[in-house]
Structure formats: C-alpha cells, structure tokens
Write a protein that holds these residues in place. Structure first.
Motif, PDB file in Angstrom:
ATOM      1  N   VAL A   1      46.190  35.275  45.949  1.00 29.29           N
ATOM      2  CA  VAL A   1      45.221  34.041  46.675  1.00 29.29           C
ATOM      3  C   VAL A   1      45.643  32.578  45.952  1.00 29.29           C
ATOM      4  CG1 VAL A   1      42.957  33.039  47.091  1.00 29.29           C
ATOM      5  CG2 VAL A   1      43.342  35.595  46.974  1.00 29.29           C
TER       6      VAL A   1
ATOM      7  N   PRO B   1      40.848  40.232  38.988  1.00 29.65           N
ATOM      8  CA  PRO B   1      41.092  38.796  38.695  1.00 29.65           C
ATOM      9  C   PRO B   1      42.733  38.531  38.645  1.00 29.65           C
ATOM     10  CG  PRO B   1      39.587  39.381  37.137  1.00 29.65           C
ATOM     11  CD  PRO B   1      39.931  40.625  37.997  1.00 29.65           C
TER      12      PRO B   1
ATOM     13  N   TYR C   1      40.321  26.948  40.190  1.00 28.83           N
ATOM     14  CA  TYR C   1      39.351  27.796  39.859  1.00 28.83           C
ATOM     15  C   TYR C   1      37.950  27.256  39.597  1.00 28.83           C
ATOM     16  CZ  TYR C   1      42.227  32.111  38.960  1.00 28.83           C
ATOM     17  OH  TYR C   1      42.844  33.210  39.068  1.00 28.83           O
TER      18      TYR C   1
ATOM     19  N   THR D   1      38.247  42.378  44.603  1.00 34.00           N
ATOM     20  CA  THR D   1      39.389  42.203  44.425  1.00 34.00           C
ATOM     21  C   THR D   1      39.363  42.478  42.806  1.00 34.00           C
ATOM     22  OG1 THR D   1      41.520  40.844  44.368  1.00 34.00           O
ATOM     23  CG2 THR D   1      39.414  39.989  44.170  1.00 34.00           C
TER      24      THR D   1
ATOM     25  N   LYS E   1      44.860  40.454  40.827  1.00 29.61           N
ATOM     26  CA  LYS E   1      45.330  39.953  42.060  1.00 29.61           C
ATOM     27  C   LYS E   1      44.744  38.953  42.887  1.00 29.61           C
ATOM     28  CE  LYS E   1      45.549  45.107  43.333  1.00 29.61           C
ATOM     29  NZ  LYS E   1      44.668  46.150  44.254  1.00 29.61           N
ATOM     30  N   TYR E   2      43.672  38.481  42.256  1.00 28.06           N
ATOM     31  CA  TYR E   2      43.284  37.201  42.840  1.00 28.06           C
ATOM     32  C   TYR E   2      44.305  35.889  42.357  1.00 28.06           C
ATOM     33  CZ  TYR E   2      40.428  32.968  43.730  1.00 28.06           C
ATOM     34  OH  TYR E   2      39.746  31.881  44.245  1.00 28.06           O
TER      35      TYR E   2
ATOM     36  N   PRO F   1      34.930  34.612  43.390  1.00 28.31           N
ATOM     37  CA  PRO F   1      35.838  35.130  44.353  1.00 28.31           C
ATOM     38  C   PRO F   1      36.789  36.128  43.775  1.00 28.31           C
ATOM     39  CG  PRO F   1      36.228  32.691  44.038  1.00 28.31           C
ATOM     40  CD  PRO F   1      34.916  33.049  43.385  1.00 28.31           C
ATOM     41  N   TRP F   2      37.164  36.072  42.453  1.00 29.01           N
ATOM     42  CA  TRP F   2      38.034  36.803  41.651  1.00 29.01           C
ATOM     43  C   TRP F   2      37.438  38.085  41.210  1.00 29.01           C
ATOM     44  CZ3 TRP F   2      36.701  31.871  39.809  1.00 29.01           C
ATOM     45  CH2 TRP F   2      35.705  31.789  38.651  1.00 29.01           C
TER      46      TRP F   2
END
Length: 468
Positions: free
Chosen positions: A27, A20, A3, A18, A22-23, A13-14
């Motif tokens: 991911v 958080p 992170y 998307t 699901k990230y 990106p989170w």
C-alpha cells in the motif's frame, strides 16, 4: 507523513484485513519484486504527492529565514519530547514491557566484535549530531559575534541528542516487549531495525496496545513524533545549504545585501532541486535505491567525511589554533589532551572503524543481487563526489598556505619596489649599487657570503658590510 495521516482512520489500516509488513510493501511503497524488474520504474503517485507536501511544509516553515526556522523548532523539537514522555508513561506499564527493556539495556559484549556494529554506531552518532556536514556551524553562525555561550550550547546539543535517543529506546522496546508477550515469541525474534522497527513492529505493537480508540491515539502521537523529527532533519539540511550559498555570495561581493526576497527565492530553488533529487526514490523500485544510497552515504560518506574534517582541523589548520579559537570565542580553555584527541585519537578510531567496515564489505552480502548500474549511480559515484567535496577544503587550504605563505613572500621581495628598498639598506651598509654587483659572486670581505633578501629585514641596522 503517510502513517500519520493513516492513523486517523479507524480501524487502523495496517491491521484491517492485512498485516503491517504487507501494508508497508503493497500500500505505502507498492514495492516492485526486484530493482530493474517489471514496474520498478513506475512512479508511486500517492508517495510522490506526500513527498511534495513535506517539501511544501518545509518551504513554508523556512520562508522567512532563520527566524521562522527558530519559531518552527519550538514545535518540531519540544512537542516530540512531550509526546515521547506521554507514550513512555503508558508503554512501560504494558505487559511484557520489562522483557523488552531488559533486552534493550543488557549489554551483549560479543556484539563489539562485529564490524557492522561499529559502523552502525558511528553512523548513528554522525547522522544524529551532524558533524562533518556543517549543520551546527551554520546554525551557530547566526549568533552575534560576541555571543559567549557556544561551548555550553554545544555540550547541551550533544547531551540532549544522546539522552533523547536513550529515552526513545525505552518507549520502543517497551512496545517490542509487549508485542513479544502478545505473540508469545522471544524479544530478539520480534525486534527489527530501520524502517521495519517503526513501520512494522511498532505499528503492530501500537495496534495491540489497548482496545478501542486508545490505540489510535497512541498511533497518532507516535507517527506525529516521527514526522516532526523528520522535519527537523529537513530544516537543518535546507538551512545549511542556504547558509552556504549566502556566505558564498557575500564572499564574492562583500557589499552584497541578503534580502528577504532573494532568500525566499533561493529557498524555493533549493527545495525544488532536493525534490527533483528525490524523484527516483518515489518509484516502485525506490526502496532498493534508498537502501543502496543509505549504505554508502551513511556508512562510508559521513564517516570518511568526518575523518577528513579531523585531518583538516588537526593537521592543516592545526589543533593548537582551533583550541585558541575556542578560547577566544567562548572563554573556555580546553585541556591539553584535546589537542592530542583532534590530531591522533579521533582520526585513529575513525580509520579503524572504516577498516572494519571495508573488511565487512568484502565478506558481507548486504548489496548482493542489486544491479551494478544501481550500485554505481546511487552509491559509489555520489559517495566519491561527496568525499571529493569534503577533501577539497583541506587540499585548497594547503595549496593556498604554500602559495601565499611561503612562495609569494619570497617572490615579492624581488619586485622593483622590494629591490629598491634593499639597495637603499645596502648602500647604508657600505655596498655599491646592486647594478654593479654580481650577486652570485663571493665577496672577499664577507668570506664568500651570498646575498639573501630574506635576511635583510626592514629597519635592520647592520654593524658592518658582512652584517648587512
């Protein structure tokens, strides 16, 4: 670490297409649907590389021994305090922060009736302060023998640990309150625990704290703080293991010299072994294995291990001797009630907590649904092995005390040298040579007294045969 690196991307990106949660699942962890299901044993390559990077950083920071660890601590300990202070100055002024702080600081007395609350509280203190693991003892052992500040250092560690935890909670629940305000949901519905708080709730809260790049700055600061605090824990674990090994080498060979090259080689071996031990947790089913290990190791292993330590110190080594050691090492005379605390109060509290945890285990569902083999190999067996190691010193100390303190002194008096000295003292007292005396036969002059070697102390001058 993941992170922290991801926080340099914009947009974050989170929250970019998307959510958080699901990230984190899809991911970062690439979590399988179930442990033992399709793909659960596949290695997460990205996570593996990140774990290797963390261990490489740890090895580089500790390669020169305790001195390099001390220098690294200036960054990994002090910098998080500065960054948390900076985050606090911003977060407490966010809309809704007051609601989060009220939820954080308002006591809910009914929660004290829940067994898991006591277990989590004990686990928090034991895990953060590391009693029962030897970390503080190992690090303190590098002081000079005449260092007199151990008591003050110990009190500073305890107070600083709890103060930083409370201070960090102010930052966290300010962000949780702001997220509750933004989502128009109650704080208790937004608040989470464990990895959900840091990587889901807090990640989302950081993304919504402000517009523009400021949210990215806050995200970098927060996850850098978490990364450095994680490094501190890793440093302590590795340095403790290395100290144990070095002490074992010296105990076997007092003339051995701990060289820098040998120390570095042992460090690399420890890091590699710990890396290999962590391999199952970087698979797609590793999250479930980590939940099992965390449940048994933190909840039971550490708590019972600390109970064993109290028993060993209070009743085997004796609390009186421990208080005397504290006085001689620090010059501080602890109150008499500390003796009762070591012997009875603290062990009783821990036994009560363990019983509450066991009763909660009987009725709880925390590990339901996990395969039996996973619970056994990643939970029960490691816990039993660790507790056996924790209980070992108590048993070993008691056996040695019995053998060398009680049995051997009595047996040693019957050696030829010991008997020769006894004969010499007996002759001076009027006895004949022992070769001519039946030691089990009553002596008329002494009223049936039998020979007792332990009563014939060196230098005794008996007044008569019976006294001898």
């Amino acid at each position: 670490f993941h992170y922290f690196l991801a926080a340099f991307q914009w947009p974050l990106p989170w929250v970019d297409g998307t959510t958080p949660d699901k990230y984190l699942d899809e991911v970062v962890l690439r979590r399988a649907d179930a442990l033992g299901g399709p793909g659960s044993s596949d290695v997460n390559g990205t996570l593996l590389l990140e774990v290797i990077a963390v261990w490489v950083i740890t090895a580089l920071c500790l390669v020169k021994g305790i001195h390099s660890a001390g220098k690294a601590a200036y960054v990994t300990v002090l910098l998080p305090v500065v960054m948390i202070a900076c985050l606090c100055s911003v977060c407490v002024r966010l809309p809704g922060a007051g609601d989060g702080l009220r939820y954080y600081l308002t006591p809910r007395w009914d929660q004290l009736l829940l067994p898991e609350v006591w277990g989590l509280a004990a686990g928090q203190i034991i895990f953060s302060l590391s009693p029962g693991t030897g970390t503080c003892i190992s690090l303190a052992s590098y002081h000079e023998r005449d260092y007199r500040g151990l008591f003050a250092d110990g009190m500073l560690v305890v107070v600083s640990n709890s103060a930083f935890s409370i201070f960090g909670g102010v930052v966290v629940f300010s962000v949780v309150g702001n997220l509750s305000f933004t989502l128009q949901r109650p704080v208790e519905e937004v608040a989470s625990s464990g990895e959900g708080l840091a990587f889901i709730v807090f990640a989302q809260g950081l993304a919504q704290m402000s517009s523009g790049r400021w949210s990215q700055v806050f995200a970098v600061l927060f996850f850098l703080t978490l990364f450095l605090l994680g490094l501190d824990t890793t440093f302590a674990v590795v340095e403790t293991l290395q100290t144990y090994i070095n002490d074992w080498i010296i105990s076997r060979n007092p003339s051995a010299r701990i060289s820098a090259r040998g120390n570095a080689a042992r460090l690399v071996c420890i890091v590699c072994l710990l890396l290999l031990a962590g391999m199952p947790y970087v698979t797609r089913g590793g999250y479930y294995l980590l939940e099992i290990a965390d449940h048994f190791i933190v909840t039971y292993c550490l708590t019972i291990g600390v109970l064993f330590e109290y028993i060993m110190i209070g009743h085997v080594y004796t609390a009186e001797q421990m208080l005397e050691d504290v006085r001689s090492a620090t010059g501080v005379q602890l109150p008499k009630y500390c003796e009762m605390h070591l012997k009875y109060v603290a062990p009783s509290v821990l036994v009560w907590v363990i019983l509450l945890l066991l009763s909660s285990e009987m009725t709880g569902t925390s590990l339901h649904g996990y395969p039996t083999w996973a619970v056994m190999f990643f939970g029960v067996l490691p816990a039993i092995a660790a507790l056996s190691v924790a209980a070992g010193p108590s048993v070993q100390f008691r056996i040695r005390h019995l053998l060398w303190g009680r049995i051997y002194p009595k047996l040693s008096q019957w050696t030829p040298e010991g008997l020769a000295a006894v004969r010499q003292r007996a002759r001076r007292g009027g006895f004949k040579d022992f070769q001519d005396v039946d030691l089990d036969q009553d002596d008329d002059a002494c009223g049936g007294a039998h020979f007792r070697p332990a009563s014939l102390q060196e230098g005794a001058q008996p007044a008569d045969a019976c006294g001898a």
